[in-house]
Design a protein around this motif. Structure first.
Motif, PDB file in Angstrom:
ATOM      1  N   CYS A 181       0.780  -1.069   0.008  1.00  5.72           N
ATOM      2  CA  CYS A 181      -0.029  -0.105   0.005  1.00  5.72           C
ATOM      3  C   CYS A 181       0.826   1.200  -0.083  1.00  5.72           C
ATOM      4  CB  CYS A 181      -0.894  -0.022   1.189  1.00  5.72           C
ATOM      5  SG  CYS A 181      -0.033   0.292   2.774  1.00  5.72           S
ATOM      6  N   GLY A 182       2.137   1.228   0.533  1.00  8.68           N
ATOM      7  CA  GLY A 182       3.104   2.197   0.548  1.00  8.68           C
ATOM      8  C   GLY A 182       2.693   3.360   1.680  1.00  8.68           C
ATOM      9  N   LEU A 183       1.799   3.176   2.239  1.00  6.16           N
ATOM     10  CA  LEU A 183       1.241   3.805   3.665  1.00  6.16           C
ATOM     11  C   LEU A 183       1.317   3.537   4.934  1.00  6.16           C
ATOM     12  CD1 LEU A 183      -1.570   5.891   1.598  1.00  6.16           C
ATOM     13  CD2 LEU A 183       0.905   6.764   2.349  1.00  6.16           C
ATOM     14  N   CYS A 184       0.974   2.110   5.162  1.00  6.07           N
ATOM     15  CA  CYS A 184       0.822   1.491   6.426  1.00  6.07           C
ATOM     16  C   CYS A 184       2.097   1.681   7.358  1.00  6.07           C
ATOM     17  CB  CYS A 184       0.355   0.171   6.365  1.00  6.07           C
ATOM     18  SG  CYS A 184       1.750  -1.177   5.746  1.00  6.07           S
TER      19      CYS A 184
ATOM     20  N   CYS B 230       4.864  -0.585   5.594  1.00  7.07           N
ATOM     21  CA  CYS B 230       5.565  -0.135   4.426  1.00  7.07           C
ATOM     22  C   CYS B 230       6.446   1.153   4.704  1.00  7.07           C
ATOM     23  CB  CYS B 230       4.459   0.389   3.489  1.00  7.07           C
ATOM     24  SG  CYS B 230       3.593  -0.712   2.456  1.00  7.07           S
TER      25      CYS B 230
ATOM     26  N   CYS C  61       3.901  -6.017   3.816  1.00 10.68           N
ATOM     27  CA  CYS C  61       2.807  -5.274   3.627  1.00 10.68           C
ATOM     28  C   CYS C  61       1.381  -6.171   3.657  1.00 10.68           C
ATOM     29  CB  CYS C  61       2.587  -4.172   2.799  1.00 10.68           C
ATOM     30  SG  CYS C  61       0.961  -3.445   2.655  1.00 10.68           S
TER      31      CYS C  61
ATOM     32  N   GLU D 195      -1.974  -4.853   3.580  1.00  8.43           N
ATOM     33  CA  GLU D 195      -2.924  -3.771   3.332  1.00  8.43           C
ATOM     34  C   GLU D 195      -3.578  -4.008   2.240  1.00  8.43           C
ATOM     35  OE1 GLU D 195      -4.209  -1.939   6.004  1.00  8.43           O
ATOM     36  OE2 GLU D 195      -2.818  -2.885   7.002  1.00  8.43           O
TER      37      GLU D 195
END
Ligand SMILES: [Zn+2]
Ligand SMILES: [Zn+2]
Length: 377
Positions: free
Chosen positions: A97-100, A103, A111, A113
């Motif tokens: 996701c790049g945001l959790c 990550c 990840c 997500e």
């Protein structure tokens, strides 16, 4: 437009069929799969180990080691990935996701997500998840935003390019994670693709002593390990691994032990027994959900042994692996033993699984755009 695909519909059940190719939308691209490498995970998936554990649900298009050419790409994706139509790329399988928090802390390969249940990776997502065209056993794959790609040179033989994942596993598991340094002694338990990748990575890191274990039936792989630069091999079903390692290291034990044995757990016990005081054991071989290991915890405590699990490879390892494949100082074409067309996926998997007598497979790949006669190179 339709892609020719192999769909897994059940344990050991594959069907050659067609699947609609989705339109290229914002942040996405279409990849023409030139070849897809096969590894032990493909074999486990084929046999049904992942569906039994709920990691993957049928029907799905397998194939998580694809190499191909971008045929169409959205402008945003081209900017984000730094590639254009016509470029040849290797695909990292994991979707993130790049945001959790995972990550953002740099472990994007862990990840959860994108898909909280099951493995969020190309080759493991079911047909009813999104566009469905997720696997490398296909003429085309749809690449979604935040896929991680690595450009590969046009002139690299495809038999080398399809080794990017096994070599990256060797780089991360045998060198980057245990911090293997010049002169270190390393025990590699298991002589498959990842074990041989570990041998190459340890040679590159300047390891002083590389010892590889395998079974009697793995003789061809143990011979390859020696040819690639390993110093000693141990036949684990004929010899006592720990005794041999201690004798080869003057009683001290190895600095690093890397377990890449699938299913069997004795290799973890041997790794803990063979590592030196203050040494590191890396566990990379998936044993299956029912496996349990009985370890002497006092040995770990009194000898201050570090035990580290590793899952997947990650970008720094892929970069190093691809650099080594470009340089090809280890004549890696000799690791590639079998090439198959898409309609031979079943035979390809059984070949890698060791179910075809005399096949002696190491690296096997599927080539969806051609239907070559089964060949040994
Ligand atoms: Zn794999
Ligand atoms: Zn994430």
């Amino acid at each position: 437009m339709k892609a020719q695909v192999v769909v897994q519909t059940g344990d050991r059940k594959l069907e050659l069929t067609e699947h609609e190719v989705p339109r290229v939308t914002a942040g996405t691209a279409l990849l023409a799969v030139e070849a897809c490498g096969l590894c032990g995970s493909d074999v486990e998936q084929y046999k049904g180990a992942f569906s039994a554990k709920g990691i993957a649900a049928y029907p799905l298009i397998p194939g998580h080691e694809p190499v191909g050419r971008i045929v169409e790409i959205d402008a945003d994706a081209a900017r984000a990935w730094g590639v254009k139509a016509g470029d040849r790329v290797a695909v990292e399988p994991h979707l993130s996701c790049g945001l959790c928090r995972t990550c953002l802390e740099g472990s994007y390969h862990l990840c959860k997500e994108v898909r909280p249940t099951g493995l969020p990776a190309y080759g493991f997502l079911p047909l009813d998840f999104g566009h469905g065209l997720w696997g490398g056993y296909s003429t085309y794959m749809h690449l979604v935003p935040r896929t991680v790609l690595h450009k590969i040179p046009d002139e690299m033989p495809i038999e080398l390019a399809t080794q990017y994942q096994s070599l990256a596993a060797g780089v991360r598991w045998a060198v980057q994670v245990p911090k293997t340094a010049l002169g270190d002694s390393v025990l590699i338990l298991g002589p498959g693709q990842r074990g041989l990748g570990a041998v190459i990575a340890c040679c590159e890191a300047g390891a002083g002593q590389i010892i590889v274990t395998g079974l009697r039936r793995d003789r061809h792989k143990l011979d390859l390990a020696l040819a690639l630069g390993a110093h000693h091999t141990i036949v684990a079903d004929e010899e006592d691994t720990v005794e041999r390692v201690l004798s080869l290291t003057g009683g001290r034990g190895v600095d690093v032990a890397v377990d890449v044995v699938p299913a069997a757990t004795q290799s973890i016990v041997d790794a803990v027994g063979a590592v030196r005081i203050g040494g590191t054991v890396v566990i990379g071989g998936v044993k299956g959900g029912t496996s349990r290991v009985s370890l002497d915890s006092d040995r770990i405590l009194f000898r201050e042994i570090t035990i580290k699990g590793v899952y997947s490879q990650g970008s720094p390892a892929y970069r190093e692996a691809l650099r080594m494949l470009v340089e090809n100082r280890y004549d890696l074409a000799r690791l590639h033993t079998h090439t198959f067309g898409l309609e031979e996926a079943d035979t390809a998997l059984r070949t890698l699984a060791g179910e075809i007598p005399g096949a002696e497979a190491v690296c096997v790949s599927l080539h969806p755009h051609q239907s070559p006669p089964r060949s040994q190179s």
